[in-house]
Write an enzyme that holds these catalytic residues in place. Structure first.
Site, PDB file in Angstrom:
ATOM      1  CB  ALA A  10      -0.871   0.142   1.470  1.00  0.00           C
ATOM      2  CD  GLU A 130       7.717  13.115  10.501  1.00  0.00           C
ATOM      3  OE1 GLU A 130       7.062  11.557  10.904  1.00  0.00           O
ATOM      4  OE2 GLU A 130       8.265  13.967  10.696  1.00  0.00           O
ATOM      5  CE  LYS A 205       3.725   2.170  13.455  1.00  0.00           C
ATOM      6  NZ  LYS A 205       1.588   2.149  13.870  1.00  0.00           N
TER       7      LYS A 205
END
EC number: 1.1.1.3
Lengths: 314, 314
Positions: A10, A130, A205
């Site tokens: 994706a 990012e 994360k």
């Protein structure tokens, strides 16, 4: 800027598709079984149609993409743990050729941050990632602006799938299995949602955030992780009676600990985002608390973070 | 980087005080009546003590600061309307010497954006003005990352004083005059709070956002402004019965209109921030809606936005 996009899931596909709108040219594009390379710019729609038809973006060998002409590597292959193979080797190959590296793949910066930074420092290329934390939300560029050394702590909802499940269980009094099945039907949860619901994705994360804020040294093994698979719906009812709800919160504390687990938060708290939304709170030295929220996942959404990184490369 | 800081109010003083922590050196510092200049770096604490004692930061002529050696001008003098004098002339002088310009003063970019951009384009210096919109919140750098042309609309709570008044009236059923007097006691509202409560301050920020998103052409005169001075407390009660509250919302619409006025928002909406907090929502082309909230004012808080801009100058 000329881009080599590795990975046609994706995020990779959306990055390739949107690149020209941002003024960039995709000169190489590969998935795990094929590649297409053209120093004048590949036909992205053609490559994606090829993938649709025969399962790979092109007829060339995947390794041809890394060897092609490009200015920045966009690494968007699936996140792997431990040695972060093969993402790490892709990063290594690009930096050795003094190319820039923009990561959507969490593995290299969650699991082997210090190695990646060492490669970047020995290269004329620049490292940006990012898209690895909270999708489209500009967390890392905000930390860059504040100055990592002036961010005291970070916490947030870092996984949209787990948040969808918890917020739907909470709002509608439904059971975990029921909501998870619904999430799979909606495409919000994958067929195997383990990493989302067991906290691994949020923990990766958290490790990336800790690495950024504390200058490296962290990996998944350093995170204290608890998921939501065994979270009892009855606890949500008790919380609601007290005006609170439960979210899967990932945090990097002021002392450098990383934790992921279900936490009570007030119902009207900024952390109580609903659906697949993510939020990140930064506690800063001079600027108080900053809240950043938005889409934490999604192909085009995450691709915007990749392309913002590309734009920020000189 | 060597900084010339003009203005020694809350933002200018905090910028000068924090500059060294960010690795920068203040080589010139001026208020409206005096200046201190030293190419090796001034004594910031000494200058602020001097201001405390005799009312100005130093014995030199204010114009000496602009003529000094520096790399970036930090323009933090009070915002003025119309010709934006004398901020605009300061910007002009710096750009003519090929220096960078970082604005905390809203006047030049709200009222004379096109003129300022023309000066920047003719200069080797770069223009940044993150601190002019929503204090510490990284609105403009986020728009930069998304790409201004991919931001369809912006709305938010852009004035902390007005928000303090409205959210306190709403939460505690108190009258406008009562809450405004309290805000003045707390230092949240100035002795003359006109620009905050009549919507002018939010309108200037709206004009700046419209200039950034639509490439210029806007000034305060283009904003449809309504303040909160005459807003009836009874309307808040009616709103509350329906699960809603009222906030002073500034917005730039997809068609390029700028409006500021009291608007109904759901009580649990991200826009319903409380106290002096600000929030900005960006509706983007590919990344959905981003919410950014935090301190919209305050000396050190806003100084962090100035210093983030300085860091982003190459």
């Amino acid at each position: 800027m000329r881009l080599c996009v590795l990975g046609a899931g994706a995020v990779g596909a959306s990055t390739a598709r949107l690149a020209s709108e941002y003024g960039h040219t995709v000169t190489a594009f590969a998935d795990s079984t094929g590649a297409v390379v053209d120093s004048d710019g590949i036909d992205v729609d053609g490559a994606l149609a090829h993938k649709e038809r025969v399962g790979s973006v092109g007829e060339s060998d995947p390794s041809d993409a890394l060897a092609a002409e490009y200015d920045a590597l966009v690494e968007a292959t699936p996140t792997t743990l431990g040695d972060a193979h093969p993402g790490f080797e892709h990063v290594e190959a690009a930096f050795e050729r003094d190319k820039h590296v923009v990561l959507a793949n969490k593995g290299p910066v969650a699991e082997r941050y210090d190695d990646v930074v060492a490669l970047a420092e020995a290269s004329a290329g620049e490292l940006r990632f990012e898209a690895t934390v909270a999708g489209t939300i500009p967390v890392l560029s905000t930390i860059e602006g504040v100055g990592a050394e002036r961010v005291n702590a970070v916490r947030g909802v870092l996984n949209g799938t787990a948040n969808f499940v918890l917020s739907r269980m909470s709002a509608d009094g439904l059971g975990y299995e029921h909501v998870l099945a619904e999430a799979q039907d909606l495409g919000v949860a994958e067929a195997d949602p383990s990493f989302d619901v067991d906290g691994t994705d949020a923990a990766l994360k958290g490790a990336i955030l800790a690495n950024v804020i504390h200058g490296g040294g962290y990996s998944l093994a350093d995170v204290d992780v608890e998921g939501i698979e065994d979270f009892p719906g009855s606890a949500l009812e008790v919380a609601a009676e007290d005006g609170r709800t439960v979210r899967l919160i990932g945090e990097v504390t002021a002392t450098g600990d990383i934790r992921v687990g279900p936490r009570l938060v007030p119902e009207n708290d900024p952390l109580a985002v609903t659906g697949t939304e993510n939020i990140v709170q930064l506690d800063t030295e001079h600027a108080g608390r900053l809240n950043l929220s938005g889409a934490g996942a999604g192909g085009p959404e995450t691709a915007t973070a990749v392309l913002a990184d590309v734009t920020r490369l000189d």
